[in-house]
Design an enzyme around this catalytic site. Structure first.
Site, PDB file in Angstrom:
ATOM      1  N   SER A 302     101.022  -6.186 -80.103  1.00 23.89           N
ATOM      2  CA  SER A 302     100.376  -4.876 -80.136  1.00 23.89           C
ATOM      3  C   SER A 302      98.863  -4.992 -80.366  1.00 23.89           C
ATOM      4  O   SER A 302      98.152  -5.528 -79.526  1.00 23.89           O
ATOM      5  CB  SER A 302     101.049  -4.010 -81.214  1.00 23.89           C
ATOM      6  OG  SER A 302     100.617  -2.687 -81.179  1.00 23.89           O
ATOM      7  N   LYS A 327     103.576  -6.843 -75.915  1.00 22.15           N
ATOM      8  CA  LYS A 327     103.758  -5.406 -76.129  1.00 22.15           C
ATOM      9  C   LYS A 327     102.518  -4.667 -75.627  1.00 22.15           C
ATOM     10  O   LYS A 327     101.472  -4.716 -76.260  1.00 22.15           O
ATOM     11  CB  LYS A 327     103.998  -5.073 -77.601  1.00 22.15           C
ATOM     12  CG  LYS A 327     104.198  -3.589 -77.884  1.00 22.15           C
ATOM     13  CD  LYS A 327     104.501  -3.358 -79.358  1.00 22.15           C
ATOM     14  CE  LYS A 327     104.725  -1.872 -79.644  1.00 22.15           C
ATOM     15  NZ  LYS A 327     103.493  -1.074 -79.573  1.00 22.15           N
TER      16      LYS A 327
END
Length: 581
Positions: A302, A327
């Site tokens: 992320s 991600k």
């Protein structure tokens, strides 16, 4: 019939949750609106019939939450329902602040050591200042016994409004006065995202970043400024390994420490126009020239991937380690009735070269029900960095210098699973108070290692008997297929003896990994997370690779193609594929 009704209720509840967004979407057709209304009517009627006529009482809250979670689990793992009882914890993760004592907890669910333990007070926290230590088993809070409590129950009682009083009674192993009571006040706990920074390998300014909360960017900036004041520091390493991410804005601001103000870092694109956004750095950088390396691994995700990927695309840092998680999705929160929240995936993000790093395509499944990958090696499109280096979409961030992650050996897993390293560290620190050196000077000596081996009770040490189980399966298969005779049986018996576990041999064989576990636990008890990080980087292959790269003349410039004319990141190239010849 009962099972059929349950799954129908889940499906209808899914429509119930999705309905507000669907009804608010002007692009939806009248037919879609009618379908939503029809299925809502089915669900409402079905649930009324169940609650009226089902033989047992139905727990409405549990049933609806199960239905909601079943729907969300089918979308992606990041879209989730947060009921009112869990919103405080979610806010804590986002902001890095909460009211409590400031400690990690650990629950042990079996054996004579069953209970909830202090497993790591934060440095300077109320728990640490009061005298609580890793290894303390909590037996009472404010006079109430915690027998039979799970860790979430204990955590809930320990948290509370700052400046409120509490007493905690613990059992401390390896202490003459083993039952101890501590009385102190809760405080506002601020989770430090940078547990350690300092100089390593003679000339590297090292910064460990463990999470992205509201304080991460400022902590990194402050650490960078202080390191630059040290005349020894000629290079910087930002460690994002095992950093699962957090607030996107933190990633933008951290990139902004190293690139010119106004540099584009990220684009978000979602189905809704309001989800589309371009992020640029908004503050003056600390240093745009100092050689920089970023460490990543498979648990870097992320916001960590935004930081590493943007610095790679902008040719501002050399990425070292193993491929990141992959991600490329962004979540936002929406308020729900009765103080609940919905964390929902609203967009995909694209880093400066234009690539998307999302590995899993949650909108498509394979025949076996598993999610498909967004790309394969043969279909991944090629993009280019600011200096023309090739990078590819999908599958996370690929490092410029690869370091294979250490494989977790089975015996090491068994030691961790059954807390042999945790319990030994508790005993060792209790018996060697005042003798243990600082993290920079500490090492697990032969004496310490042999103490650990003696500490393990061979009769209680539980192996995962994978070899034995597979050998037994093979015996049965050989017998069933008619291959088992005296000669074959003798060979099986011989192989069984060869595969028999020898604990002393296995511990010696995997000493390096075991030393790491022991050292981390001992450092935690005396020097907290700061000590753990400082101790761990003494023997660190990724840092060694960074040192080698920085010190080799011209290598940093070669890897980043610094001789190329600086330009804006090129647009994505057409998809390429490898054809078999």
């Amino acid at each position: 019939m009962k099972k059929t009704l349950k799954y129908l209720a889940w499906a209808c509840a899914a429509l119930c949750v999705a309905a507000p967004a669907a009804l608010a979407d002007n692009d939806k057709s009248v037919n879609d609106d009618a379908a939503v209304a029809r299925n809502l009517d089915i669900f409402n009627t079905l649930y009324k019939e169940l609650s009226t006529f089902y033989v047992d009482t139905i727990d409405a809250q549990k049933s609806i939450e199960n239905a909601i979670n079943a729907m969300l689990d089918d979308i992606d793992p990041y879209t989730e329902y947060i009921p009112a009882k869990e919103t405080d914890e979610f806010i804590t993760i986002s902001t890095g602040e909460y009211g409590g004592i400031g400690s990690y907890l650990m629950e042990r669910t079996s054996g004579d050591k069953k209970g909830v333990y202090i497993s790591g007070p934060y440095e300077g926290s109320p728990a640490a200042r009061a005298g609580l230590r890793s290894g303390d088993r909590i037996i009472m809070i404010d006079g109430d016994s915690t027998a039979g409590w799970a860790s979430d129950q204990v955590s809930k009682r320990l948290k509370g409004q700052p400046n409120t009083h509490l007493t905690v009674t613990v059992v401390r192993p390896y202490d003459e006065d083993s039952v101890k009571t501590f009385s102190f006040n809760r405080e506002t706990i601020s989770v430090n995202p940078v547990p350690y920074y300092g100089v390593t390998r003679d000339n590297i300014g090292y910064i460990a970043l463990t999470t992205y909360n509201e304080k991460s960017a400022q902590q990194v900036r402050d650490a960078l400024i202080e390191l630059k004041r040290d005349p020894r520091v000629k290079n910087i390493v930002l460690d994002l390994r095992s950093n699962g991410g957090g607030i996107v804005e933190g990633a933008i601001q951290i990139v902004g420490c190293f690139v010119p103000k106004g540099t584009q870092v990220l684009q978000m694109r979602g189905r809704d126009k309001s989800s589309e956004r371009t992020y640029k750095t908004t503050v003056d950088p600390v240093d745009t020239e100092i050689p920089l390396a970023v460490l990543i691994d498979g648990a870097s995700a992320s916001a960590s991937e935004i930081t590493a990927g943007a610095l790679q695309d902008l040719d501002r840092a050399v990425i070292i380690g193993s491929r990141s998680f992959g991600k490329g999705l962004v979540q936002s929160t929406r308020s729900l009735p009765y103080d609940g929240m919905l964390k929902v995936t609203i967009a995909k993000y694209y880093i400066p070269s234009g690539r998307l790093i999302q590995e899993v395509d949650y909108g498509n499944r394979n025949a076996d029900g598993t999610f498909k990958k967004t790309t394969t090696d043969s279909t991944a499109r090629v993009f280019h960095t600011a200096h023309g280096r090739e990078v590819r979409e999908g599958g996370g961030i690929m490092p410029d210098i690869k370091v294979e992650p250490r494989e977790l050996k089975r015996i090491v897993y068994n030691i961790m699973r059954d807390h042999w390293d945790f319990d030994f560290a508790t005993k060792y620190v209790a018996e060697h108070q005042g003798e243990i050196p600082s993290p920079a000077d500490f090492s697990v000596t032969d004496t310490i290692f042999n103490e650990f081996k003696a500490f393990i009770n061979a009769d209680k040490f539980e192996y995962d008997k994978v070899c034995e189980q597979q050998l037994e399966t093979l015996r049965k298969t050989a017998t069933a297929e008619g291959y088992m005779n005296d000669s074959t049986k003798a060979q099986f018996d011989r192989l069984e003896q060869m595969l028999k576990h020898d604990l002393d041999h296995d511990l010696d064989l995997h000493r390096r990994d075991i030393d790491y576990l022991i050292g981390q636990e001992i450092m935690d008890r005396l020097y907290y997370q700061r000590g753990q990080v400082q101790h761990s980087i003494k023997d660190d292959e990724s840092l060694d690779k960074a040192k080698e790269m920085f010190d080799k003349p011209g290598e940093y410039a070669r890897l980043l193609n610094l001789k190329a004319k600086k330009s804006k990141p090129a647009k994505q190239s057409k998809a390429t594929s490898k054809k078999k010849k």
